[in-house]
Design an enzyme around this catalytic site. Structure first.
Site, PDB file in Angstrom:
ATOM      1  N   GLN A  91       8.992  21.101 -12.063  1.00 18.91           N
ATOM      2  CA  GLN A  91       9.724  19.650 -12.500  1.00 18.91           C
ATOM      3  C   GLN A  91      10.012  19.397 -11.238  1.00 18.91           C
ATOM      4  O   GLN A  91       9.733  17.662 -11.435  1.00 18.91           O
ATOM      5  CB  GLN A  91      11.356  20.236 -12.788  1.00 18.91           C
ATOM      6  CG  GLN A  91      11.136  21.748 -13.935  1.00 18.91           C
ATOM      7  CD  GLN A  91      12.334  21.973 -14.319  1.00 18.91           C
ATOM      8  OE1 GLN A  91      13.385  21.216 -14.161  1.00 18.91           O
ATOM      9  NE2 GLN A  91      12.909  23.019 -14.160  1.00 18.91           N
ATOM     10  N   GLU A  92       9.829  19.765  -9.686  1.00 22.01           N
ATOM     11  CA  GLU A  92       9.674  19.152  -8.849  1.00 22.01           C
ATOM     12  C   GLU A  92       8.338  18.391  -8.831  1.00 22.01           C
ATOM     13  O   GLU A  92       8.296  16.345  -8.505  1.00 22.01           O
ATOM     14  CB  GLU A  92       9.398  19.931  -7.351  1.00 22.01           C
ATOM     15  CG  GLU A  92      10.137  19.175  -6.753  1.00 22.01           C
ATOM     16  CD  GLU A  92      11.115  20.364  -5.251  1.00 22.01           C
ATOM     17  OE1 GLU A  92      11.384  20.719  -5.154  1.00 22.01           O
ATOM     18  OE2 GLU A  92       9.236  20.884  -4.565  1.00 22.01           O
ATOM     19  N   LEU A  93       7.606  18.524  -9.210  1.00 20.33           N
ATOM     20  CA  LEU A  93       5.984  17.485  -8.834  1.00 20.33           C
ATOM     21  C   LEU A  93       6.027  16.281  -9.921  1.00 20.33           C
ATOM     22  O   LEU A  93       5.349  15.724  -9.606  1.00 20.33           O
ATOM     23  CB  LEU A  93       4.802  18.899  -9.748  1.00 20.33           C
ATOM     24  CG  LEU A  93       3.629  18.896  -8.830  1.00 20.33           C
ATOM     25  CD1 LEU A  93       3.455  18.212  -7.731  1.00 20.33           C
ATOM     26  CD2 LEU A  93       2.667  19.283  -9.484  1.00 20.33           C
TER      27      LEU A  93
END
Length: 264
Positions: A91-93
């Protein structure tokens, strides 16, 4: 002017809260490569956001983390064997990949113990996690596809494949690249006097690049010719009271003198 050049100009003019944001899988690299990288960033006075200390990781990415990504000039992604196993990292990516187009930020991938091809194509150590994600998120396969797309996009960027290489040497290259990208930056929003820290840092980096000085363990070491020049200036400016002048060896002292006029 092209769209990419417009983004570059906009990126350099805005004020960033952090110089660098690092995305990594803690259990893979926290106690080795990532710690060494953070140490090198701090040593070079680069303001870095680290999300593995204060943020509580749950099922969804936090608004605080999203804000930190948007407010960081450079986004570093450390791909390791278990990075794709973490939905949090994925999700961060996705948000990091979005920033390339929306905010014009620079993203630098580091391939720690996997090959760029594995990450790009989701093979090898990245194949099994996505088989599991496919089963777990049958009702939301669109999210899985976004994760795949982000991996492919970021893995296609220019970065470092450090597998079986000297970590020290590769970190030196990474720091050099980060410093060059930050060379034209406006000030980072820290507690320093506005713009002063970045100006001192730029001066130090310029002198290091031109080989007038070197920086070792926070101590500034000057070339002999530079020392003699300084002594000549002191003798000329203060013939009667040379002892009221002194050398500044630490870059923090240089910052304090310039910003607060602590000593002559």
């Amino acid at each position: 002017m092209t769209r990419s050049s417009i983004q570059s100009v906009s990126s350099n003019r805005r004020k960033w809260k952090y110089d660098v944001f690092v995305s990594f899988r803690g259990e893979d690299t926290r106690n080795n490569f990532t710690d060494h990288l953070f140490g090198a960033l701090h040593k070079n006075r680069i303001v870095v956001f680290r999300d593995d200390i204060n943020l509580k990781k749950g099922g969804n990415i936090s608004s605080e983390l999203l804000q930190a990504i948007k407010e960081s000039h450079i986004l570093i992604v450390i791909f390791s064997k278990n990075y794709a196993s973490s939905t949090w990292c994925l999700q961060e990516l996705v948000n990091i990949a979005d920033c390339i187009h929306v905010q014009g930020q620079t993203v630098l991938p580091i391939f720690y113990d996997v090959s760029p091809s594995e990450v790009r194509k989701q093979t090898g150590d990245y194949e099994k996690p996505f088989l599991e994600h496919g089963e777990r998120f049958k009702g939301n396969l669109e999210a899985v596809q976004r994760w795949r797309g982000a991996l492919t996009q970021v893995a296609n960027l220019s970065g470092w494949d450090i597998k079986d290489k000297s970590q020290y040497a590769e970190i030196e290259k990474i720091i050099k690249k980060v410093r060059s990208l930050l060379g034209n930056k406006t000030e980072t929003l820290t507690g320093d006097i506005v713009g002063m820290h970045s100006q001192v840092e730029e001066l130090q980096n310029f002198l290091i690049d031109k080989s007038f000085i070197t920086s070792e363990m926070g101590r500034i070491c000057m070339h002999d010719l530079f020392k003699e020049l300084g002594k000549s200036i002191v003798r000329e400016k203060s013939m009667k009271e040379p002892r009221k002048w002194n050398w500044l060896w630490d870059y923090k002292d240089v910052h304090n003198v310039i910003s607060e006029n602590m000593v002559k």
